[in-house]
Design a protein around this motif. Structure first.
Motif, mmCIF file in Angstrom:
data_model
loop_
_atom_site.group_PDB
_atom_site.id
_atom_site.type_symbol
_atom_site.label_atom_id
_atom_site.label_comp_id
_atom_site.label_asym_id
_atom_site.label_seq_id
_atom_site.Cartn_x
_atom_site.Cartn_y
_atom_site.Cartn_z
ATOM 1 N N THR A 128 -43.300 42.350 -5.005
ATOM 2 C CA THR A 128 -45.121 42.032 -4.853
ATOM 3 C C THR A 128 -45.701 42.745 -4.825
ATOM 4 O OG1 THR A 128 -44.144 39.431 -4.576
ATOM 5 C CG2 THR A 128 -46.532 39.949 -3.284
ATOM 6 N N HIS A 149 -40.150 43.164 -12.522
ATOM 7 C CA HIS A 149 -41.425 42.308 -12.313
ATOM 8 C C HIS A 149 -42.659 42.367 -11.906
ATOM 9 C CE1 HIS A 149 -43.438 38.665 -14.929
ATOM 10 N NE2 HIS A 149 -43.737 38.286 -13.709
ATOM 11 N N VAL A 151 -45.820 40.753 -9.116
ATOM 12 C CA VAL A 151 -46.840 39.646 -8.329
ATOM 13 C C VAL A 151 -47.630 40.197 -7.892
ATOM 14 C CG1 VAL A 151 -47.097 37.578 -6.960
ATOM 15 C CG2 VAL A 151 -44.991 38.384 -9.269
ATOM 16 N N ASP A 155 -56.142 38.195 -7.760
ATOM 17 C CA ASP A 155 -56.453 38.940 -9.556
ATOM 18 C C ASP A 155 -56.744 40.055 -9.259
ATOM 19 O OD1 ASP A 155 -55.626 36.839 -10.392
ATOM 20 O OD2 ASP A 155 -57.667 35.517 -10.600
ATOM 21 N N ALA A 158 -54.098 42.824 -8.968
ATOM 22 C CA ALA A 158 -53.549 42.802 -9.895
ATOM 23 C C ALA A 158 -54.257 43.419 -11.299
ATOM 24 C CB ALA A 158 -53.324 41.595 -10.989
ATOM 25 N N ASP A 162 -53.196 48.091 -13.013
ATOM 26 C CA ASP A 162 -53.264 47.833 -14.409
ATOM 27 C C ASP A 162 -53.228 48.662 -14.798
ATOM 28 O OD1 ASP A 162 -56.003 48.292 -14.878
ATOM 29 O OD2 ASP A 162 -56.759 46.559 -15.727
ATOM 30 N N THR A 166 -48.020 45.424 -15.361
ATOM 31 C CA THR A 166 -49.060 44.235 -15.873
ATOM 32 C C THR A 166 -48.255 43.605 -14.690
ATOM 33 O OG1 THR A 166 -49.269 44.691 -18.218
ATOM 34 C CG2 THR A 166 -49.163 42.890 -16.708
ATOM 35 N N GLU A 168 -48.670 39.417 -12.548
ATOM 36 C CA GLU A 168 -48.534 38.039 -12.092
ATOM 37 C C GLU A 168 -49.820 37.836 -11.095
ATOM 38 O OE1 GLU A 168 -46.924 34.430 -12.418
ATOM 39 O OE2 GLU A 168 -44.792 35.955 -12.276
ATOM 40 N N THR A 169 -50.639 37.006 -10.424
ATOM 41 C CA THR A 169 -50.708 36.868 -10.033
ATOM 42 C C THR A 169 -50.246 35.398 -8.770
ATOM 43 O OG1 THR A 169 -53.412 37.746 -10.024
ATOM 44 C CG2 THR A 169 -53.294 36.584 -8.284
ATOM 45 N N ILE A 170 -50.027 35.441 -7.646
ATOM 46 C CA ILE A 170 -49.689 34.871 -6.934
ATOM 47 C C ILE A 170 -49.838 34.954 -5.425
ATOM 48 C CG2 ILE A 170 -47.361 33.588 -6.119
ATOM 49 C CD1 ILE A 170 -45.444 34.308 -7.961
ATOM 50 N N ARG A 342 -44.815 28.328 -7.219
ATOM 51 C CA ARG A 342 -44.446 30.033 -8.303
ATOM 52 C C ARG A 342 -43.556 30.827 -7.821
ATOM 53 N NH1 ARG A 342 -50.435 31.349 -9.090
ATOM 54 N NH2 ARG A 342 -48.952 32.299 -11.301
ATOM 55 N N THR A 346 -40.851 32.618 -10.902
ATOM 56 C CA THR A 346 -40.870 33.189 -11.490
ATOM 57 C C THR A 346 -39.075 33.730 -10.943
ATOM 58 O OG1 THR A 346 -42.824 34.038 -11.002
ATOM 59 C CG2 THR A 346 -41.275 36.115 -11.188
#
Length: 357
Positions: A128, A149, A151, A155, A158, A162, A166, A168-170, A342, A346
């Motif tokens: 995270t 991965h 998180v 946004d 994120a 970038d 990459t 994802e947003t939580i 969420r 994941t």
């Protein structure tokens, strides 16, 4: 399906109330919620963490460099080396399987080694991202496992990462059962670490311009800044109430008419704003970082960053907003159970990727 999750926290501050910051509060909420859902959570955290988490302490052993090493002016600080060894020991122990089978390793720290050494792990790594890009984390990402991965907690964050990864947003979540609606009142509240990047001195200036008394709460983490910028501004309706924890903090926020949030940087999330909304307290904040993702016109007002006159207007306007709408915003979007849903998705996806490999 229950999972066995390894959760790596910061070694610098305990995961316990009163929380030093949002990262520690986030880690505590996540671990507690996962345990309530029946998952086995192995927490590795700094000394003094909440006993209810049954955390394994990250042993940051004292380190003293030799005289020869001290002669190198480019040498690393002592604290950096101590933390490096603590995370190195943890990652090597996970790679050896000393803690048994785990389905996923969730890195909630700001250290580079969990990412850089992820290829050694028998389980996939989820990291995270809590801060804007940091050089050592950017570098570590080049060595990460292919199934690592990421998180981001907003946004905005994120997007700031970038160019590297990459994510994802939580959004971060809070316990809206604990942060209950309060009655409001005539005073404003500012909560968080009293440091320059949070700019509580600007909250004082704006509250005075708005004619609204203000309470400040949180750790004076930078004594020099506090003495220079905050202490001289106290009095005449402005109080510093110390570092409150638990129910006293929640009661104070719920009894405020508005919560003021004044980051001097691009705030990665803004947990204090979500906590205020859960208390039914509208928010007046600088429109920096992720705060526009949290504060909407029905529950608060946004001001131009660094403009205390603009913030004063936001304070006056936010104080008359519907407290029920503020509470609804938090429950629907920032409740801890929404966040954990969420993360569970994941974790299971990552475990499936590992099993299929």
């Amino acid at each position: 399906m229950t999972l066995r999750i390894c959760l790596i926290a910061s070694s610098r501050f305990p995961v316990a109330e009163p929380f030093m910051g949002g990262l520690e509060a986030h880690t505590h909420s996540l671990a507690a919620a996962l345990k309530r859902r029946g998952h086995e959570v192995l927490v590795f955290a700094g000394p003094g963490s909440d006993p209810a988490l049954e955390a394994t302490t990250l042993q940051v052993a004292p380190f003293s460099s030799s005289e020869a090493a001290r002669s190198d002016v480019g040498g690393r600080p002592e604290q950096w080396m101590a933390e490096h060894h603590a995370y190195l020991d943890l990652m090597l122990s996970l790679a050896r399987g000393d803690h048994g089978h785990v389905d996923v390793v969730h890195n909630n720290s700001l250290h580079h080694l969990p990412i850089a050494m992820s290829r050694t792990l028998p389980a996939p790594l989820l990291t995270t991202l809590h801060t804007p890009p940091i050089a050592w984390l950017e570098s570590a990402a080049e060595f990460a496992a292919s199934n690592a991965h990421y998180v981001a907690v907003s946004d905005h964050l994120a997007r700031s990462w970038d160019h590297v990864v990459t994510a994802e947003t939580i959004p971060n979540g809070i316990d809206t059962a604990a942060w209950r609606p309060g009655p409001g009142g005539p005073r404003a509240v500012w909560s968080g670490r009293l440091v320059a990047e949070k700019a509580p001195h600007e909250a004082i200036e704006a509250a005075r311009l708005a004619g609204v008394p203000l309470d400040l709460v949180g750790p004076a983490h930078d004594p020099a800044y506090f003495a220079r910028e905050v202490e001289p501004r106290l009095g005449a309706g402005v109080r510093y109430l110390g570092h409150l924890a638990g129910e006293p903090l929640r009661r104070l926020v719920g009894e405020a008419g508005v919560a003021v949030v004044t980051p001097a940087w691009d705030e990665p999330f803004g947990l204090v704003a979500a906590e205020a909304l859960a208390s039914g307290t509208p928010v007046a904040a600088y429109a920096r970082g992720a705060l526009p993702e949290i504060v909407t016109p029905d529950c608060g007002r946004l001001a131009v960053g660094g403009d205390t006159a603009s913030l004063a207007l936001a304070i006056r306007e936010a104080m008359v907003l519907d407290r029920a709408a503020a509470r609804r915003r938090a429950v629907e979007h920032f409740d801890v159970e929404v966040m954990v849903d969420r993360y569970e998705e994941t974790y299971r996806w990552l475990s499936g990727v590992r099993d299929a490999a």
